[in-house]
Design a protein around this motif. Structure first.
Motif, PDB file in Angstrom:
ATOM      1  N   HIS A  88       0.834  -1.202   0.000  1.00 37.39           N
ATOM      2  CA  HIS A  88       0.000   0.000   0.000  1.00 37.39           C
ATOM      3  C   HIS A  88       0.867   1.249   0.000  1.00 37.39           C
ATOM      4  O   HIS A  88       0.596   2.210  -0.746  1.00 37.39           O
ATOM      5  CB  HIS A  88      -0.910  -0.018   1.221  1.00 37.39           C
ATOM      6  N   ALA A  89       1.889   1.244   0.816  1.00 39.80           N
ATOM      7  CA  ALA A  89       2.767   2.416   0.908  1.00 39.80           C
ATOM      8  C   ALA A  89       3.492   2.673  -0.408  1.00 39.80           C
ATOM      9  O   ALA A  89       3.704   3.826  -0.807  1.00 39.80           O
ATOM     10  CB  ALA A  89       3.777   2.216   2.039  1.00 39.80           C
ATOM     11  N   GLU A  90       3.864   1.596  -1.093  1.00 38.67           N
ATOM     12  CA  GLU A  90       4.617   1.722  -2.346  1.00 38.67           C
ATOM     13  C   GLU A  90       3.733   1.749  -3.581  1.00 38.67           C
ATOM     14  O   GLU A  90       4.216   2.039  -4.687  1.00 38.67           O
ATOM     15  CB  GLU A  90       5.602   0.552  -2.458  1.00 38.67           C
ATOM     16  N   GLY A  91       2.453   1.436  -3.415  1.00 44.75           N
ATOM     17  CA  GLY A  91       1.567   1.337  -4.565  1.00 44.75           C
ATOM     18  C   GLY A  91       1.880   0.145  -5.450  1.00 44.75           C
ATOM     19  O   GLY A  91       1.629   0.166  -6.657  1.00 44.75           O
ATOM     20  N   SER A  92       2.408  -0.936  -4.848  1.00 42.59           N
ATOM     21  CA  SER A  92       2.820  -2.118  -5.604  1.00 42.59           C
ATOM     22  C   SER A  92       1.657  -3.102  -5.721  1.00 42.59           C
ATOM     23  O   SER A  92       1.039  -3.453  -4.705  1.00 42.59           O
ATOM     24  CB  SER A  92       4.001  -2.809  -4.918  1.00 42.59           C
ATOM     25  N   PRO A  93       1.345  -3.585  -6.903  1.00 41.74           N
ATOM     26  CA  PRO A  93       0.213  -4.507  -7.071  1.00 41.74           C
ATOM     27  C   PRO A  93       0.480  -5.878  -6.473  1.00 41.74           C
ATOM     28  O   PRO A  93       1.617  -6.364  -6.486  1.00 41.74           O
ATOM     29  CB  PRO A  93       0.031  -4.586  -8.587  1.00 41.74           C
ATOM     30  N   LEU A  94      -0.579  -6.491  -5.966  1.00 42.05           N
ATOM     31  CA  LEU A  94      -0.521  -7.839  -5.412  1.00 42.05           C
ATOM     32  C   LEU A  94      -1.605  -8.696  -6.060  1.00 42.05           C
ATOM     33  O   LEU A  94      -2.713  -8.222  -6.317  1.00 42.05           O
ATOM     34  CB  LEU A  94      -0.742  -7.814  -3.894  1.00 42.05           C
ATOM     35  N   VAL A  95      -1.267  -9.939  -6.296  1.00 42.03           N
ATOM     36  CA  VAL A  95      -2.231 -10.900  -6.835  1.00 42.03           C
ATOM     37  C   VAL A  95      -2.528 -11.926  -5.748  1.00 42.03           C
ATOM     38  O   VAL A  95      -1.676 -12.740  -5.395  1.00 42.03           O
ATOM     39  CB  VAL A  95      -1.687 -11.612  -8.091  1.00 42.03           C
ATOM     40  N   ILE A  96      -3.727 -11.880  -5.201  1.00 39.17           N
ATOM     41  CA  ILE A  96      -4.126 -12.820  -4.154  1.00 39.17           C
ATOM     42  C   ILE A  96      -4.404 -14.173  -4.788  1.00 39.17           C
ATOM     43  O   ILE A  96      -5.146 -14.268  -5.770  1.00 39.17           O
ATOM     44  CB  ILE A  96      -5.365 -12.320  -3.403  1.00 39.17           C
ATOM     45  N   GLN A  97      -3.827 -15.224  -4.210  1.00 47.27           N
ATOM     46  CA  GLN A  97      -3.990 -16.546  -4.808  1.00 47.27           C
ATOM     47  C   GLN A  97      -3.997 -17.619  -3.737  1.00 47.27           C
ATOM     48  O   GLN A  97      -3.204 -17.591  -2.804  1.00 47.27           O
ATOM     49  CB  GLN A  97      -2.853 -16.819  -5.798  1.00 47.27           C
ATOM     50  N   GLY A  98      -4.943 -18.557  -3.876  1.00 50.08           N
ATOM     51  CA  GLY A  98      -4.992 -19.712  -2.986  1.00 50.08           C
ATOM     52  C   GLY A  98      -4.376 -20.908  -3.671  1.00 50.08           C
ATOM     53  O   GLY A  98      -3.159 -21.006  -3.801  1.00 50.08           O
ATOM     54  N   ASP A 112      -9.799  -0.519  -0.917  1.00 53.46           N
ATOM     55  CA  ASP A 112      -8.442  -0.641  -1.479  1.00 53.46           C
ATOM     56  C   ASP A 112      -8.093   0.659  -2.186  1.00 53.46           C
ATOM     57  O   ASP A 112      -8.071   0.735  -3.413  1.00 53.46           O
ATOM     58  CB  ASP A 112      -8.412  -1.837  -2.449  1.00 53.46           C
ATOM     59  N   PRO A 113      -7.817   1.720  -1.427  1.00 54.65           N
ATOM     60  CA  PRO A 113      -7.693   3.066  -2.005  1.00 54.65           C
ATOM     61  C   PRO A 113      -6.581   3.217  -3.038  1.00 54.65           C
ATOM     62  O   PRO A 113      -6.690   4.074  -3.928  1.00 54.65           O
ATOM     63  CB  PRO A 113      -7.448   3.957  -0.776  1.00 54.65           C
ATOM     64  N   ARG A 114      -5.529   2.410  -2.970  1.00 59.79           N
ATOM     65  CA  ARG A 114      -4.450   2.541  -3.949  1.00 59.79           C
ATOM     66  C   ARG A 114      -4.509   1.461  -5.029  1.00 59.79           C
ATOM     67  O   ARG A 114      -3.611   1.369  -5.866  1.00 59.79           O
ATOM     68  CB  ARG A 114      -3.092   2.527  -3.247  1.00 59.79           C
ATOM     69  N   GLY A 115      -5.567   0.666  -5.002  1.00 58.39           N
ATOM     70  CA  GLY A 115      -5.782  -0.311  -6.067  1.00 58.39           C
ATOM     71  C   GLY A 115      -4.711  -1.370  -6.191  1.00 58.39           C
ATOM     72  O   GLY A 115      -4.344  -1.755  -7.302  1.00 58.39           O
ATOM     73  N   ILE A 116      -4.241  -1.884  -5.057  1.00 59.44           N
ATOM     74  CA  ILE A 116      -3.144  -2.866  -5.109  1.00 59.44           C
ATOM     75  C   ILE A 116      -3.631  -4.300  -5.284  1.00 59.44           C
ATOM     76  O   ILE A 116      -2.881  -5.170  -5.735  1.00 59.44           O
ATOM     77  CB  ILE A 116      -2.261  -2.777  -3.850  1.00 59.44           C
ATOM     78  N   PHE A 117      -4.899  -4.593  -4.956  1.00 58.73           N
ATOM     79  CA  PHE A 117      -5.387  -5.965  -4.985  1.00 58.73           C
ATOM     80  C   PHE A 117      -5.975  -6.341  -6.343  1.00 58.73           C
ATOM     81  O   PHE A 117      -6.941  -5.730  -6.812  1.00 58.73           O
ATOM     82  CB  PHE A 117      -6.464  -6.186  -3.923  1.00 58.73           C
ATOM     83  N   ASN A 118      -5.398  -7.358  -6.973  1.00 56.74           N
ATOM     84  CA  ASN A 118      -5.961  -7.965  -8.185  1.00 56.74           C
ATOM     85  C   ASN A 118      -6.456  -6.916  -9.178  1.00 56.74           C
ATOM     86  O   ASN A 118      -7.574  -7.006  -9.696  1.00 56.74           O
ATOM     87  CB  ASN A 118      -7.105  -8.924  -7.815  1.00 56.74           C
TER      88      ASN A 118
END
Length: 354
Positions: free
Chosen positions: A13-23, A340-346
């Motif tokens: 969130h701090a860096e604005g880095s995207p994350l892909v949530i995966q199970g 998700d204010p910075r749009g990092i999730f999926n």
């Protein structure tokens, strides 16, 4: 493990880095392409609480669905919405995030109907809890069910409480040789009668119907409907649930053909969009293998009272899901901004713009 996830999300969130949530990765094909560092939930394993007499189970997001189903089977209970595994190591979190249900859905309810509560981490790294572990626990808007089908775009689900149901005492599957129009008519006629329907399917001239419930009700319905009993019916419905029949095979990346899921009014007549199709949910879902333009398929689905989703294949420019109307798009955008204010999730997984 939870602390590690929180720290990684806060850093992203701090860096604005995207994350892909995966199970388990069993549904990576579903939705639009996303990119970023994979944030795995598999370490969030185990059952937190299971009250068989109360028909309530709480488990962590990374637990395999197969483990939950085995535990429930020991008590002769089940996840009534029959979540698909797609032949892979499907997890509870992925099941809820995708919001997909199997053949029993129109007769028992959807995944959303069985969610009692969730714990999650939002896009700022804040742990949140919504709902609870009893059926009547919400006053106002039920945020826990908002997570169902959001494809991880609003947050990382860490724990889910579900209502479970007893398995039916008896079950049988019947088959009938019918054309498409006659099969749609029959499915709708039977849905309006006091019959213990629990699944319907039509493909290549064969209507398949499952009856579930008390032994007396199933036997009476079987005598009324006729048809031929299907041997090894459990395997048939599992293959349909997990899309492991050749009809649903992935298309090569170079192919223009996609697997489309058209959700329409159950009473809609044949759509005449091609011969390669499979009908489920009493006529409400029409699977179509087609290379027709996305606009043509969406127009046909809208005319039949529904919408069209590209389930497998190369997504069109406007995405796998039908573009939202302006008012709905604004609502989705506001929810995304809140959770998700910075749009990092999926990012882009559900809709390209967020």
């Amino acid at each position: 493990m939870l602390d590690n996830l929180i720290q990684r999300i806060r850093a992203a969130h701090a860096e604005g880095s995207p994350l892909v949530i995966q199970g388990g990765g069993s549904k990576t094909f579903y939705g639009n392409a996303d990119e970023g560092e994979v944030l795995s939930t598999r370490a969030l394993a185990g059952v937190v609480d299971y009250q068989a007499k109360e028909l309530v189970l709480t488990a962590r997001a990374g637990i395999p669905l197969a483990e939950i189903e085995a535990l429930l089977a020991e008590q002769h209970q089940m996840l009534a919405f029959e979540p698909p595994h797609f032949g892979g190591p499907a997890t509870l979190g992925g099941c809820i995030a995708a919001g997909l249900s199997g053949p029993r859905r129109p007769y028992a309810g959807s995944a959303r109907d069985f969610v009692l509560g969730v714990r999650m981490i939002d896009g700022t790294g804040q742990p949140l809890r919504f709902g609870g572990q009893v059926i009547k626990n919400v006053a106002g808007y039920d945020v826990s069910r908002l997570m169902v089908g959001a494809l991880g775009t609003l947050g990382l689900i860490t724990e889910v409480s579900l209502k479970v149901l007893p398995k039916p005492a008896a079950e049988t599957t019947l088959q009938f040789e019918l054309g498409e129009a006659a099969a749609i008519l029959k499915m709708n006629q039977w849905a309006g009668q006091p019959l213990p329907l629990s699944a319907t399917s039509w493909h290549t001239g064969l209507l398949t119907v499952r009856l579930s419930g008390a032994a007396s009700a199933v036997h009476a319905a079987q005598a009324k409907l006729g048809g031929e009993a299907l041997n090894d019916a459990a395997a048939f419905w599992q293959r349909l649930r997990d899309q492991t029949t050749p009809f649903f095979d992935p298309r090569p990346p170079t192919s223009n053909q996609g697997l489309w899921r058209l959700a329409v009014k159950p009473t809609a007549p044949p759509l005449n969009l091609g011969d390669a199709q499979w009908i489920e949910w009493g006529g409400a879902v029409r699977w179509l293998a087609s290379d027709l333009p996305a606009a043509a398929l969406r127009e046909a689905a809208q005319a039949a009272g529904g919408h069209a989703t590209l389930f497998r294949g190369n997504a069109p420019a406007d995405g796998a899901f039908t573009p939202l109307a302006p008012a709905l798009a604004t609502l989705h955008r506001n929810l995304k901004q809140r959770f998700d204010p910075r749009g990092i999730f999926n990012h882009g997984r559900l809709y390209p713009e967020f």
